[in-house]
Design a protein around this motif. Structure first.
Motif, PDB file in Angstrom:
ATOM      1  N   VAL A 673      -1.491   0.554 -12.568  1.00  0.00           N
ATOM      2  CA  VAL A 673      -0.860   0.388 -14.131  1.00  0.00           C
ATOM      3  C   VAL A 673      -0.110  -1.061 -14.026  1.00  0.00           C
ATOM      4  CG1 VAL A 673       1.559   1.493 -15.149  1.00  0.00           C
ATOM      5  CG2 VAL A 673      -0.019   2.828 -13.682  1.00  0.00           C
ATOM      6  N   LYS A 674       0.366  -1.456 -13.130  1.00  0.00           N
ATOM      7  CA  LYS A 674       1.033  -2.802 -13.272  1.00  0.00           C
ATOM      8  C   LYS A 674       0.108  -4.066 -13.861  1.00  0.00           C
ATOM      9  CE  LYS A 674       3.196  -3.610  -9.308  1.00  0.00           C
ATOM     10  NZ  LYS A 674       3.578  -4.495  -8.057  1.00  0.00           N
ATOM     11  N   PHE A 675      -1.281  -3.955 -13.438  1.00  0.00           N
ATOM     12  CA  PHE A 675      -2.324  -4.891 -13.664  1.00  0.00           C
ATOM     13  C   PHE A 675      -3.219  -4.426 -14.603  1.00  0.00           C
ATOM     14  CE2 PHE A 675      -0.763  -5.714  -9.454  1.00  0.00           C
ATOM     15  CZ  PHE A 675      -0.333  -7.261  -9.866  1.00  0.00           C
ATOM     16  N   THR A 698      -9.523   3.794  -9.784  1.00  0.00           N
ATOM     17  CA  THR A 698     -10.123   2.840 -10.429  1.00  0.00           C
ATOM     18  C   THR A 698      -9.073   2.490 -12.123  1.00  0.00           C
ATOM     19  OG1 THR A 698     -12.079   3.965  -9.917  1.00  0.00           O
ATOM     20  CG2 THR A 698     -12.378   2.340 -11.530  1.00  0.00           C
ATOM     21  N   ASP A 699      -9.173   0.997 -12.194  1.00  0.00           N
ATOM     22  CA  ASP A 699      -8.507   0.696 -13.468  1.00  0.00           C
ATOM     23  C   ASP A 699      -9.332  -0.214 -14.468  1.00  0.00           C
ATOM     24  OD1 ASP A 699      -8.047  -2.043 -12.744  1.00  0.00           O
ATOM     25  OD2 ASP A 699      -6.644  -1.323 -11.328  1.00  0.00           O
ATOM     26  N   THR A 700      -9.014  -0.437 -15.327  1.00  0.00           N
ATOM     27  CA  THR A 700      -9.868  -1.136 -16.444  1.00  0.00           C
ATOM     28  C   THR A 700      -8.847  -2.339 -16.626  1.00  0.00           C
ATOM     29  OG1 THR A 700      -9.152  -0.029 -18.149  1.00  0.00           O
ATOM     30  CG2 THR A 700     -11.078   0.595 -17.391  1.00  0.00           C
ATOM     31  N   GLY A 703      -8.587  -7.264 -12.681  1.00  0.00           N
ATOM     32  CA  GLY A 703      -9.384  -7.325 -11.754  1.00  0.00           C
ATOM     33  C   GLY A 703      -8.995  -8.265 -10.709  1.00  0.00           C
ATOM     34  N   ILE A 704      -9.828  -8.660  -9.715  1.00  0.00           N
ATOM     35  CA  ILE A 704      -9.196  -9.439  -8.781  1.00  0.00           C
ATOM     36  C   ILE A 704     -10.496 -10.521  -8.299  1.00  0.00           C
ATOM     37  CG2 ILE A 704      -8.454  -9.784  -6.274  1.00  0.00           C
ATOM     38  CD1 ILE A 704      -7.487  -6.646  -6.713  1.00  0.00           C
ATOM     39  N   PRO A 705     -10.354 -11.762  -8.431  1.00  0.00           N
ATOM     40  CA  PRO A 705     -11.413 -12.640  -7.886  1.00  0.00           C
ATOM     41  C   PRO A 705     -11.978 -12.265  -6.615  1.00  0.00           C
ATOM     42  CG  PRO A 705      -9.513 -13.846  -8.617  1.00  0.00           C
ATOM     43  CD  PRO A 705      -9.212 -12.363  -8.561  1.00  0.00           C
ATOM     44  N   VAL A 719      -2.042 -12.155  -5.485  1.00  0.00           N
ATOM     45  CA  VAL A 719      -3.129 -13.129  -6.100  1.00  0.00           C
ATOM     46  C   VAL A 719      -2.784 -14.266  -6.780  1.00  0.00           C
ATOM     47  CG1 VAL A 719      -5.436 -12.907  -7.225  1.00  0.00           C
ATOM     48  CG2 VAL A 719      -4.595 -11.068  -5.464  1.00  0.00           C
ATOM     49  N   ASP A 720      -1.829 -14.108  -7.555  1.00  0.00           N
ATOM     50  CA  ASP A 720      -1.739 -15.154  -8.683  1.00  0.00           C
ATOM     51  C   ASP A 720      -0.118 -14.925  -8.717  1.00  0.00           C
ATOM     52  OD1 ASP A 720      -1.258 -16.776 -10.530  1.00  0.00           O
ATOM     53  OD2 ASP A 720      -2.831 -16.135 -11.813  1.00  0.00           O
ATOM     54  N   LYS A 721       0.326 -15.857  -7.977  1.00  0.00           N
ATOM     55  CA  LYS A 721       1.952 -16.042  -8.026  1.00  0.00           C
ATOM     56  C   LYS A 721       2.614 -16.153  -9.570  1.00  0.00           C
ATOM     57  CE  LYS A 721       2.745 -17.188  -3.503  1.00  0.00           C
ATOM     58  NZ  LYS A 721       1.577 -17.759  -2.944  1.00  0.00           N
ATOM     59  N   LEU A 723       1.022 -15.120 -12.015  1.00  0.00           N
ATOM     60  CA  LEU A 723       0.851 -13.976 -12.764  1.00  0.00           C
ATOM     61  C   LEU A 723       1.839 -12.783 -12.364  1.00  0.00           C
ATOM     62  CD1 LEU A 723      -1.763 -13.847 -14.694  1.00  0.00           C
ATOM     63  CD2 LEU A 723      -2.452 -11.926 -13.100  1.00  0.00           C
ATOM     64  N   THR A 724       1.901 -12.827 -11.081  1.00  0.00           N
ATOM     65  CA  THR A 724       2.650 -11.549 -10.546  1.00  0.00           C
ATOM     66  C   THR A 724       4.441 -11.612 -10.909  1.00  0.00           C
ATOM     67  OG1 THR A 724       2.446 -12.689  -8.516  1.00  0.00           O
ATOM     68  CG2 THR A 724       1.294 -10.638  -8.690  1.00  0.00           C
ATOM     69  N   ARG A 725       4.597 -12.958 -11.121  1.00  0.00           N
ATOM     70  CA  ARG A 725       5.839 -13.197 -11.534  1.00  0.00           C
ATOM     71  C   ARG A 725       6.237 -12.324 -12.782  1.00  0.00           C
ATOM     72  NH1 ARG A 725       7.787 -13.536  -8.133  1.00  0.00           N
ATOM     73  NH2 ARG A 725       7.971 -15.248  -6.564  1.00  0.00           N
ATOM     74  N   GLY A 733       2.969  -4.157  -0.546  1.00  0.00           N
ATOM     75  CA  GLY A 733       2.206  -2.812  -0.864  1.00  0.00           C
ATOM     76  C   GLY A 733       1.128  -2.545  -0.263  1.00  0.00           C
ATOM     77  N   LEU A 734      -0.059  -3.392  -0.620  1.00  0.00           N
ATOM     78  CA  LEU A 734      -1.341  -3.020  -0.229  1.00  0.00           C
ATOM     79  C   LEU A 734      -1.540  -3.221   1.301  1.00  0.00           C
ATOM     80  CD1 LEU A 734      -3.565  -4.701  -2.833  1.00  0.00           C
ATOM     81  CD2 LEU A 734      -3.453  -2.346  -2.353  1.00  0.00           C
ATOM     82  N   SER A 735      -0.588  -4.114   1.936  1.00  0.00           N
ATOM     83  CA  SER A 735      -0.786  -4.257   3.417  1.00  0.00           C
ATOM     84  C   SER A 735      -0.276  -2.887   3.951  1.00  0.00           C
ATOM     85  CB  SER A 735      -0.130  -5.542   3.702  1.00  0.00           C
ATOM     86  OG  SER A 735       1.258  -5.220   4.266  1.00  0.00           O
ATOM     87  N   LYS A 759     -11.465  -1.405  -8.409  1.00  0.00           N
ATOM     88  CA  LYS A 759     -11.905   0.014  -7.931  1.00  0.00           C
ATOM     89  C   LYS A 759     -11.403  -0.036  -6.345  1.00  0.00           C
ATOM     90  CE  LYS A 759     -15.219   3.702  -7.678  1.00  0.00           C
ATOM     91  NZ  LYS A 759     -16.882   3.979  -7.951  1.00  0.00           N
ATOM     92  N   PHE A 760     -10.242   0.923  -6.046  1.00  0.00           N
ATOM     93  CA  PHE A 760     -10.009   1.109  -4.575  1.00  0.00           C
ATOM     94  C   PHE A 760     -10.542   2.119  -3.888  1.00  0.00           C
ATOM     95  CE2 PHE A 760      -7.028  -2.133  -6.171  1.00  0.00           C
ATOM     96  CZ  PHE A 760      -6.924  -2.962  -5.098  1.00  0.00           C
ATOM     97  N   LEU A 761     -11.276   1.963  -2.651  1.00  0.00           N
ATOM     98  CA  LEU A 761     -11.897   3.271  -2.323  1.00  0.00           C
ATOM     99  C   LEU A 761     -11.180   3.394  -0.936  1.00  0.00           C
ATOM    100  CD1 LEU A 761     -14.633   1.233  -3.478  1.00  0.00           C
ATOM    101  CD2 LEU A 761     -15.650   3.585  -3.048  1.00  0.00           C
TER     102      LEU A 761
HETATM  103  P1  ADP Z   1       2.949  -6.275  -4.698  1.00  0.00           P
HETATM  104  O1  ADP Z   1       3.926  -5.418  -4.197  1.00  0.00           O
HETATM  105  O2  ADP Z   1       3.237  -7.683  -4.918  1.00  0.00           O
HETATM  106  O3  ADP Z   1       2.367  -5.411  -5.840  1.00  0.00           O
HETATM  107  P2  ADP Z   1       0.652  -5.465  -3.305  1.00  0.00           P
HETATM  108  O4  ADP Z   1       0.419  -5.474  -1.804  1.00  0.00           O
HETATM  109  O5  ADP Z   1       0.761  -4.112  -3.996  1.00  0.00           O
HETATM  110  O6  ADP Z   1       1.689  -6.225  -3.531  1.00  0.00           O
HETATM  111  O7  ADP Z   1      -0.520  -6.186  -4.179  1.00  0.00           O
HETATM  112  C1  ADP Z   1      -0.886  -7.532  -3.769  1.00  0.00           C
HETATM  113  C2  ADP Z   1      -1.605  -8.293  -4.771  1.00  0.00           C
HETATM  114  O8  ADP Z   1      -2.727  -7.790  -5.126  1.00  0.00           O
HETATM  115  C3  ADP Z   1      -0.727  -8.029  -6.196  1.00  0.00           C
HETATM  116  O9  ADP Z   1       0.218  -9.158  -6.161  1.00  0.00           O
HETATM  117  C4  ADP Z   1      -1.942  -8.647  -6.999  1.00  0.00           C
HETATM  118  O10 ADP Z   1      -2.160  -9.676  -7.360  1.00  0.00           O
HETATM  119  C5  ADP Z   1      -3.068  -7.861  -6.683  1.00  0.00           C
HETATM  120  N1  ADP Z   1      -3.271  -6.413  -6.936  1.00  0.00           N
HETATM  121  C6  ADP Z   1      -2.890  -5.157  -6.379  1.00  0.00           C
HETATM  122  N2  ADP Z   1      -3.598  -4.206  -7.163  1.00  0.00           N
HETATM  123  C7  ADP Z   1      -4.111  -4.630  -8.241  1.00  0.00           C
HETATM  124  C8  ADP Z   1      -4.865  -4.066  -9.393  1.00  0.00           C
HETATM  125  N3  ADP Z   1      -4.826  -2.711  -9.371  1.00  0.00           N
HETATM  126  N4  ADP Z   1      -5.433  -5.118 -10.345  1.00  0.00           N
HETATM  127  C9  ADP Z   1      -5.136  -6.326 -10.194  1.00  0.00           C
HETATM  128  N5  ADP Z   1      -4.641  -7.024  -9.134  1.00  0.00           N
HETATM  129  C10 ADP Z   1      -4.086  -6.341  -8.142  1.00  0.00           C
END
Ligand code: ADP
Length: 799
Positions: A673-675, A698-700, A703-705, A719-721, A723-725, A733-735, A759-761
């Motif tokens: 949703v965030k991205f 999966t989202d549209t 994306g992530i390089p 990924v992009d500070k 941007l994430t600001r 989260g992901l970790s 797309k996260f699997l």
């Molecule tokens: P945060 O809590 O900052 O979201 P996460 O570990 O969840 O940290 O995510 C790490 C980074 O991965 C994010 O800051 C973002 O840059 C990238 N990211 C995670 N999910 C997505 C997504 N669905 N689309 C694009 N970028 C994503």
């Protein structure tokens, strides 16, 4: 005959005695056989040795060697008187008074005297000599005939070319069936036309001059027309009263063809003799067993030495081999006599003084009962130069091997036959003698860890003839020291048995130590880098976290201040109920943000310290995922993003912690949703696999390089500070999601393309745990809980 004349004129006794023959007369009236001899001339006495008196006393018949013969003779005389009344010649053997046997011829006749008395007159001749002669002649003739008949040569007797006699061999050589085929014929028709004139001349000479003609070779034609080579000698000889020729003919056809073959062979031998690459000499050996002058030398010998054959004929071995003296030659001869030959190296000196190294093979041989030394001399200049070059190069190699910083060994089968100085140092021995012929396994042994490598290496050596360069650890048996070696082994080429090996070893113990040190260093520096990086991340994290902590607290505080102000100045500034509710909601959301952050921090710390445990229950994963997705659908759709859930199965029960699964899904969806900009889509799918379940989110979105995809699961990574600001987050989260998936023995991967979506699997293995009471899900409670969870997980998304 007028006897009166004889009586008157001649002394009868003298007459009788002068007859060159024996005369004996006796009268027939005498009583047989004792007739008295009346006449017995001196010749009779000479023949018989008896006087008239003696014979009359003995009786005439008694002189015959066989008495009966004598009596028969007398009887004959008496009888013959009436038969032929005249003469009859007979031969008789008599024995003289001296006992000598003689042969006499007797001529007897009967004569009547005037008084009609009948007398026997016997004329006697001593024919002993003639008889012996005749006998000898007969014997000679017989012998001659025998010789002629058994002669290996053809013998012809001819009279002026007309054949009178021919022996058996003549018939055989000239292929006649019977003697009549040649006897009586002319010899000319058997002479080859080429020789007719010569033969005629020879016949003429022998007949006219009555001499022998010398032996010549000619050709004849046999009765069957075959041409034969013959050797002919002829001599004049009187034969049966004629002037004849004795011709001796020997068939030499075979000898001629042999000579021809021999001549051919000799020609071939000559050619060979002169055309071989080696010089060949022949020296006659004198009675002292020493070689004398060169009797023969081939073209190579003459060309090499520059001497003519004639010159060599007056030279001896030391003349062309200046470094060999007569004493040495005598020693050589002793060996040659014993062994039959001798091979030795010498130096030949040419006529113009050039020295040529040669290898000589001298052989003792006998030719026509003479002893010779045959020497075959090979020019070995090239070989000598090669040998010199070889020695030189061997010296260089030795020098090279000795100066190499490697241990070099040569093994004969499994025994050491050579080692250079470095090699000896590796074995810790002072000299080659200490290790020579020792098995290498008595000196070095592979280290336990390298036994397999060693075995493989040896197998490869036998298969390919060499090993690759390998590193190995070996134990020096002398002192048990472990050495690090770099080894290469090659089977030595050009060895007959092929079981010689060249081993080159480098002691890499120092390098190994350095490598180990380097490895430790790099490990440490990596750790240091990691620590530095971690530290940077941590600093960044704390900066970030402070911001993350401060922001909601500031919001709450400022909202509280606003409310507080409102409460104190109720009259001046009145806020509407709506605004009041909004302020409360802002405060609530920021509290959720704080809770989420604190929850995440606590969980991460728990996971790091190993206090985080899953509460595994056998749950229908489809339900868990579907419920959490549906419960947030409304929130998401409010943001203008559509969310679709789809599943391949309705039920798949597996061991999982539903709370953690929900956190995983909520986390992934909240990121999606965030991205993702409004108008985008989110898909949550469940794929059923044989032993696992795959959940995809999966989202549209943005994306992530590619290069960042691996990092996002690491802690504190965003990924992009810049941007994430705009999109709040701590990078935890992901970790945390990855840790939770890992704890479920699952995997998480990502497929993403910038500006297209991500797309996260998540693949979770399907297995069950023993059921507990906890596994019974209280759905209501879960729904309540879910609302809280959603509020917390979605707290950094502003609706
Ligand atoms: P945060 O809590 O900052 O979201 P996460 O570990 O969840 O940290 O995510 C790490 C980074 O991965 C994010 O800051 C973002 O840059 C990238 N990211 C995670 N999910 C997505 C997504 N669905 N689309 C694009 N970028 C994503």
């Amino acid at each position: 005959m007028d006897l009166n004349f004889i009586e008157k004129n001649i002394n009868v006794v003298n007459l009788i005695n002068s007859i060159p023959g024996g005369l004996c007369i006796y009268s027939l009236k005498d009583l047989y056989p004792y007739m008295k001899v009346s006449v017995w001339n001196t010749y009779m006495t000479k023949i018989t040795g008896y006087t008239i008196e003696e014979i009359n006393e003995k009786g005439f018949y008694s002189i015959f060697s066989i008495k009966e013969e004598g009596i028969k003779f007398i009887t004959n005389c008496i009888e013959k008187r009436s038969i032929d009344g005249n003469t009859k010649r007979h031969q008789y053997e008599i024995i003289t008074k001296d006992g000598v046997e003689k042969i006499i011829s007797v001529n007897s006749s009967i004569i009547s005297t005037e008084d009609s008395k009948e007398n026997i007159v016997i004329l006697v001749k001593d024919i002993t000599k003639y008889i012996i002669l005749e006998q000898e002649l007969r014997e000679i003739e017989q012998r001659l005939n025998k010789i002629i008949d058994t002669s290996p040569d053809a013998v012809f007797i001819h009279d002026n070319g007309q054949v009178i006699e021919a022996n058996n061999m003549a018939l055989k050589i000239f292929e006649f069936d019977k003697p009549e085929d040649i006897i009586g014929h002319s010899m000319n028709k058997f002479i080859h036309p080429d020789f007719c004139d010569i033969v005629k001349d020879r016949i003429k000479i022998t007949q006219e001059k009555e001499i022998s003609v010398p032996l010549i070779e000619e050709k004849c034609i046999t009765a069957k027309g075959n041409i034969i080579d013959v050797e002919v000698s002829s001599t004049h000889i009187p034969y049966k009263g004629k002037k004849c020729n004795f011709v001796f003919i020997r068939n030499i056809t075979e000898r001629k063809s042999m000579e021809k073959t021999l001549r051919k062979g000799e020609k071939k031998f000559r050619k060979l003799f002169n055309n071989v690459n080696d010089a060949i000499y022949l020296n006659k050996v004198d009675e002292n067993g020493m070689p004398t002058v060169f009797t023969e030398a081939n073209n190579v010998a003459c060309n090499r030495l520059g001497y003519s054959r004639e010159e060599l004929n007056s030279m001896i071995i030391p003349d062309i081999n200046p470094f060999i003296n007569l004493k040495e030659i005598s020693g050589f001869m002793t060996i040659i006599k014993k062994k039959g030959n001798l091979i030795y190296e010498a130096t030949s000196k040419t006529k113009n003084g050039q020295m040529i190294p040669v290898e000589i093979n001298s052989i003792l041989m006998t030719l026509n009962d003479e002893k010779y030394i045959l020497s075959i001399s090979r020019d070995i200049t090239e070989r000598k130069e090669n040998e010199k070059a070889l020695k030189e190069s061997e010296k260089n190699y030795r020098r090279l091997i000795e100066s190499l910083p490697y241990g070099v060994y040569i093994l004969n089968k499994d025994k050491v036959s050579f080692s250079n100085k470095v090699g000896l140092d590796y074995l810790d021995v002072p000299s080659l003698e200490d290790v020579k012929n020792k098995k290498y396994t008595e000196l070095l042994q592979p280290h336990e860890d390298y036994k397999e490598v060693f075995k493989r290496n040896i197998e490869q050596l036998y298969a390919d003839g060499h090993t690759p360069l390998i590193e190995e650890k070996v134990i020096r048996l002398k002192d048990g020291k472990v050495l690090d070696f770099e080894t290469i082994i090659t089977r030595l080429p050009y060895e007959d048995d092929g079981d010689k090996f060249l081993i080159v070893i480098r002691d890499i113990s120092d390098r190994k130590k350095a490598e180990l040190l380097e490895m430790e260093m790099s490990k440490k520096s990596k750790l240091l880098d990691e620590a530095v990086e971690y530290e940077t991340l941590r600093t960044e994290f704390f900066a970030n976290i402070s911001h993350e902590l401060r922001t909601p607290v500031n919001v709450i505080l400022s909202t509280l201040q606003l409310l507080n102000l409102n409460m104190n100045n109720i009259n001046t500034y009145l806020i509407s109920e709506d605004k009041y509710k909004k302020h409360l909601s802002i405060m609530k959301q920021n509290c959720y943000r704080l809770i989420r952050l604190i929850n995440n921090l606590i969980d991460v710390t728990k996971i790091d310290s190993g206090y985080f445990h899953l509460n595994l229950t056998n749950s229908n994963i489809v339900n868990v995922v579907e419920d959490i997705t549906l419960s947030i659908a409304e929130y998401i759709e409010n943001k203008g993003i559509s969310i679709v859930f789809d599943t391949e199965v309705e039920e798949r029960v597996l061991a999982c912690d539903p709370d953690k699964i929900e956190r995983i899904i909520l986390n992934l969806i909240s990121n999606a949703v965030k991205f993702t900009e409004p108008g985008g889509n989110i898909f949550v799918n469940i794929i059923n696999k044989k032993n696992s379940i795959v959940i995809t989110v999966t989202d549209t979105g943005i994306g992530i390089p590619n290069d960042k995809q691996k990092m996002i699961f690491e802690r504190f990574i965003q990924v992009d500070k810049s941007l994430t600001r705009n999109r709040e987050g701590s990078g935890i989260g992901l970790s945390l999601v990855k840790s939770l998936v890992d704890m479920h023995k699952g995997t998480i991967t990502i497929e993403s393309e910038p500006n297209k979506g991500s797309k996260f699997l998540i693949e979770l293995p399907v297995y069950l745990v023993n059921e507990t009471e906890k596994s019974v899900n209280d759905i209501n409670y879960r729904i309540q809980e879910n609302v809280e969870k959603i509020n917390i997980e979605f707290s950094d998304i502003y609706f």
